[in-house]
Motif scaffolding. Structure first.
Motif, PDB file in Angstrom:
ATOM      1  N   VAL A 260     -21.215 -34.175 -27.164  1.00  0.00           N
ATOM      2  CA  VAL A 260     -21.689 -33.300 -26.086  1.00  0.00           C
ATOM      3  C   VAL A 260     -20.743 -32.096 -25.956  1.00  0.00           C
ATOM      4  CG1 VAL A 260     -22.157 -33.212 -23.596  1.00  0.00           C
ATOM      5  CG2 VAL A 260     -22.712 -35.286 -24.907  1.00  0.00           C
ATOM      6  N   ALA A 261     -21.329 -30.924 -25.660  1.00  0.00           N
ATOM      7  CA  ALA A 261     -20.516 -29.713 -25.472  1.00  0.00           C
ATOM      8  C   ALA A 261     -20.238 -29.468 -23.993  1.00  0.00           C
ATOM      9  CB  ALA A 261     -21.247 -28.507 -26.055  1.00  0.00           C
ATOM     10  N   ASN A 262     -19.090 -28.852 -23.714  1.00  0.00           N
ATOM     11  CA  ASN A 262     -18.819 -28.335 -22.372  1.00  0.00           C
ATOM     12  C   ASN A 262     -19.555 -27.003 -22.210  1.00  0.00           C
ATOM     13  OD1 ASN A 262     -16.882 -30.376 -21.495  1.00  0.00           O
ATOM     14  ND2 ASN A 262     -15.582 -29.547 -23.122  1.00  0.00           N
ATOM     15  N   GLU A 263     -19.613 -26.513 -20.977  1.00  0.00           N
ATOM     16  CA  GLU A 263     -20.329 -25.249 -20.708  1.00  0.00           C
ATOM     17  C   GLU A 263     -19.713 -24.083 -21.496  1.00  0.00           C
ATOM     18  OE1 GLU A 263     -23.134 -24.786 -19.078  1.00  0.00           O
ATOM     19  OE2 GLU A 263     -23.349 -26.826 -18.310  1.00  0.00           O
TER      20      GLU A 263
ATOM     21  N   GLN B  46     -16.678 -32.088 -26.045  1.00  0.00           N
ATOM     22  CA  GLN B  46     -16.130 -33.251 -25.349  1.00  0.00           C
ATOM     23  C   GLN B  46     -15.631 -34.266 -26.378  1.00  0.00           C
ATOM     24  OE1 GLN B  46     -18.722 -34.861 -22.361  1.00  0.00           O
ATOM     25  NE2 GLN B  46     -18.953 -32.899 -21.310  1.00  0.00           N
TER      26      GLN B  46
ATOM     27  N   SER C 206     -18.690 -38.461 -24.656  1.00  0.00           N
ATOM     28  CA  SER C 206     -20.090 -38.394 -25.104  1.00  0.00           C
ATOM     29  C   SER C 206     -20.779 -39.746 -24.932  1.00  0.00           C
ATOM     30  CB  SER C 206     -20.153 -37.959 -26.576  1.00  0.00           C
ATOM     31  OG  SER C 206     -19.518 -36.708 -26.758  1.00  0.00           O
TER      32      SER C 206
ATOM     33  N   ASN D 155     -24.703 -29.867 -30.547  1.00  0.00           N
ATOM     34  CA  ASN D 155     -23.769 -29.963 -29.419  1.00  0.00           C
ATOM     35  C   ASN D 155     -24.344 -29.310 -28.168  1.00  0.00           C
ATOM     36  OD1 ASN D 155     -21.609 -29.330 -32.041  1.00  0.00           O
ATOM     37  ND2 ASN D 155     -21.633 -31.291 -31.006  1.00  0.00           N
ATOM     38  N   GLN D 156     -25.328 -29.963 -27.578  1.00  0.00           N
ATOM     39  CA  GLN D 156     -25.885 -29.488 -26.307  1.00  0.00           C
ATOM     40  C   GLN D 156     -24.943 -29.865 -25.163  1.00  0.00           C
ATOM     41  OE1 GLN D 156     -29.922 -30.937 -25.855  1.00  0.00           O
ATOM     42  NE2 GLN D 156     -30.323 -30.708 -28.032  1.00  0.00           N
ATOM     43  N   THR D 157     -25.096 -29.158 -24.041  1.00  0.00           N
ATOM     44  CA  THR D 157     -24.316 -29.534 -22.865  1.00  0.00           C
ATOM     45  C   THR D 157     -24.992 -30.700 -22.148  1.00  0.00           C
ATOM     46  OG1 THR D 157     -25.509 -28.077 -21.369  1.00  0.00           O
ATOM     47  CG2 THR D 157     -23.638 -27.104 -22.528  1.00  0.00           C
TER      48      THR D 157
ATOM     49  N   GLN E 142     -28.029 -29.487 -20.281  1.00  0.00           N
ATOM     50  CA  GLN E 142     -29.218 -29.278 -21.126  1.00  0.00           C
ATOM     51  C   GLN E 142     -29.881 -30.603 -21.481  1.00  0.00           C
ATOM     52  OE1 GLN E 142     -27.189 -27.072 -24.194  1.00  0.00           O
ATOM     53  NE2 GLN E 142     -27.830 -25.079 -23.393  1.00  0.00           N
TER      54      GLN E 142
END
Lengths: 351, 351
Positions: free
Chosen positions: B18-21, B26, B31, B319-321, B324
């Protein structure tokens, strides 16, 4: 001298099948769900560690402890999540690392690996191992586990498992290392092995006087100093049962612990447990049975005698009811643990 | 004709990081915790199935899916808990059975085993298998899994695993049998294999027009009839992304799905994904991307075309947040699924 402030208290279950009030037995699945409730109860009561055993037998419900602990992680906040023990000899260290690193992620760093050779032997034919390799298997797999625990690329080869060539294993933990104990039944070799790996030690004292383990504990500390290895407070686990009433505690424990030990004894050539033998264990041996005051006094004496950093009570032996198990956990958390600390504090003041 | 009343909708994640904003990534551990939150969200929204993939790579967080699903089981009530998929070829069927039977216990019968050969090959060197045994491994291990699935004593021998001699494996499930699917990439042999075992089938359609799978589905039904084997509605899984705004959905999906596919393509010799290729997949191919109306229309068309009993959307590629991912799940549960059913009901009325 016991470090009362940092003294830890745990609960461990081997996943015995839970009984209904009428004496009939619940399913293994229902017993597993009961363990999740008990893990939550332990967490609510502020108990430090909750451990789940691994067995591959009809009289125990848990063959995959990390799966059960993962469920407990989702409903708890502070309790450490341990196995009791993971039979490393018949498992794959890569899978063990993966499962525990996942549990560590799920629980925000609360996973505790407890590695052992297994007191039961059912897993050997199930996973294709030979009991004559008992020691070699554990040594080799511990070596691979230790390499994986560094969380870097691993190149390794051995006799019992496919080689690894510059392999990374995922997921990595956030602390960089899984907290790991070696479970010890009481041999000098296993003490030295744990010291050499730099791992913490938990000793299973399932019968006899606790004092007979004093030499092993002295050996651990002496060897750690001599070899320049990290030295940790010693942990111990022993069976117990607590009820509000002393006589009730003794009767419930005798019935269940006897049935449990006799069933296991059938395959190991033990004589059936006599009432005298049981009472010897509860009075001067290693069953912590009684009302909260009795159990607290006996636990405090052992902790003081062996200078322990952690005491795990193994609960639920035999086919106890959910109510008996839960009441024992409540009494342990609300009465026994505070009272043990009180007794030890008084003792320290006198010294 | 599609059985709209019993039509099932699932969500599957492969455990992408998972991505941060701000675009930074992360940890794998964070994740994993995000997946648990998403499993709970799927359950709250009444989604039928939640599936978690198995990968042994740095770009995916989950190497031990049942451990993650066990945590989800503790915070959910109705959602089925599946893998996507369990790479049986490089695992031990006894351990697979044990872990899933435990998950089934924890979840009150909500475990769903999805067995596959694995599209990724990282697990082969990790667990000591040879890619040249790809087919033999799966066939042999499926045979052992099937024997274990009957939950009786098993006597078995094979090439890739130690023999079992009259061994029982625990815990037994309360339903007497684990619900099991075979994941299929699209070969006639794998369809026939699933029919022969009497297992349900889930087809991975990860690119191209869904219509090209029609022959396999016809083969499945014809073979089941001819061989007198159980016939189940067909399930399909495909990648997707949903956002409130159509353009936003396309941009987020393009960026992430492209990065994801290109990264995998590096090791498989695929050319980088072009914008035209991506748009072909979202318009007539197998990416379900857009606002809720667009995605619902395309899903309904595929379900109708292939006469499906279940559609699982694979979410979170790249790598969506967390925001999202969660918004996509909400839109899927609250808008897309009801709208798919509505479209199919209208279509049925016209027929």
């Amino acid at each position: 001298m016991v470090d009362i402030e940092h003294l830890q208290f745990g609960l461990e279950t081997f996943g015995d099948i839970v009984a209904n009030e009428d004496g009939s037995l619940q399913t293994a699945a229902a017993s597993i769900r009961q363990i999740v409730r008990e893990g939550k109860l332990a967490d609510d009561l502020g108990i430090d560690v909750f451990g789940v055993g691994e067995h591959h037998r009809p009289d125990y419900s848990v063959s995959s402890p990390e799966t059960v602990l993962a469920a407990i992680s989702a409903v708890t906040k502070q309790v450490k999540l341990a196995t009791a023990v993971t039979v490393l000899s018949s498992d794959d260290p890569v899978r063990v690392y993966e499962r525990f690193a996942t549990l560590d992620a799920l629980s925000n760093g609360r996973a505790q690996v407890m590695l052992g050779r297994g007191s039961f032997t059912e897993s050997f034919p199930l996973f294709g191992y030979d009991l004559t390799d008992y020691d070699d298997l554990f040594n080799e797999k511990l070596g691979l586990y230790d390499a994986l625990r560094n969380e870097k690329a691993v190149t390794w080869s051995g006799k019992f498992r496919a080689a690894l060539k510059n392999q990374e294993v995922y997921p990595k933990t956030e602390n960089g290392k899984l907290e790991t104990y070696i479970g010890i039944g009481g041999s000098p070799e296993s003490v030295i092995r744990a010291v050499n790996f730099g791992y913490k030690v938990i000793i299973a004292i399932i019968g006899g006087q606790a004092s007979r383990f004093k030499p092993y504990i002295e050996l651990y500390h002496a060897a750690a100093k001599e070899l320049g290895k990290p030295e940790f407070p010693i942990a111990v686990h022993s069976h117990g049962f607590i009820a509000d009433d002393e006589d009730e505690a003794v009767e419930v424990a005798f019935k269940n612990i006897k049935a449990n030990f006799d069933r296991i004894g059938l395959t190991r050539g033990w004589a059936p447990m006599s009432r005298e033998q049981f009472e010897g264990e509860t009075k001067v041996g290693s069953f912590y049975v009684g009302d909260p005051e009795t159990v607290a006094r006996r636990m405090a004496a052992t902790i003081d005698l062996l200078d322990l950093g952690r005491f795990d009570l193994v609960y639920g032996a035999g086919n106890q009811t959910a109510a008996q198990r839960e009441r024992m956990i409540e009494l342990y958390g609300t009465k026994v643990i505070p009272r043990v600390k009180e007794i030890l504090t008084e003792k320290a003041a006198v010294k």
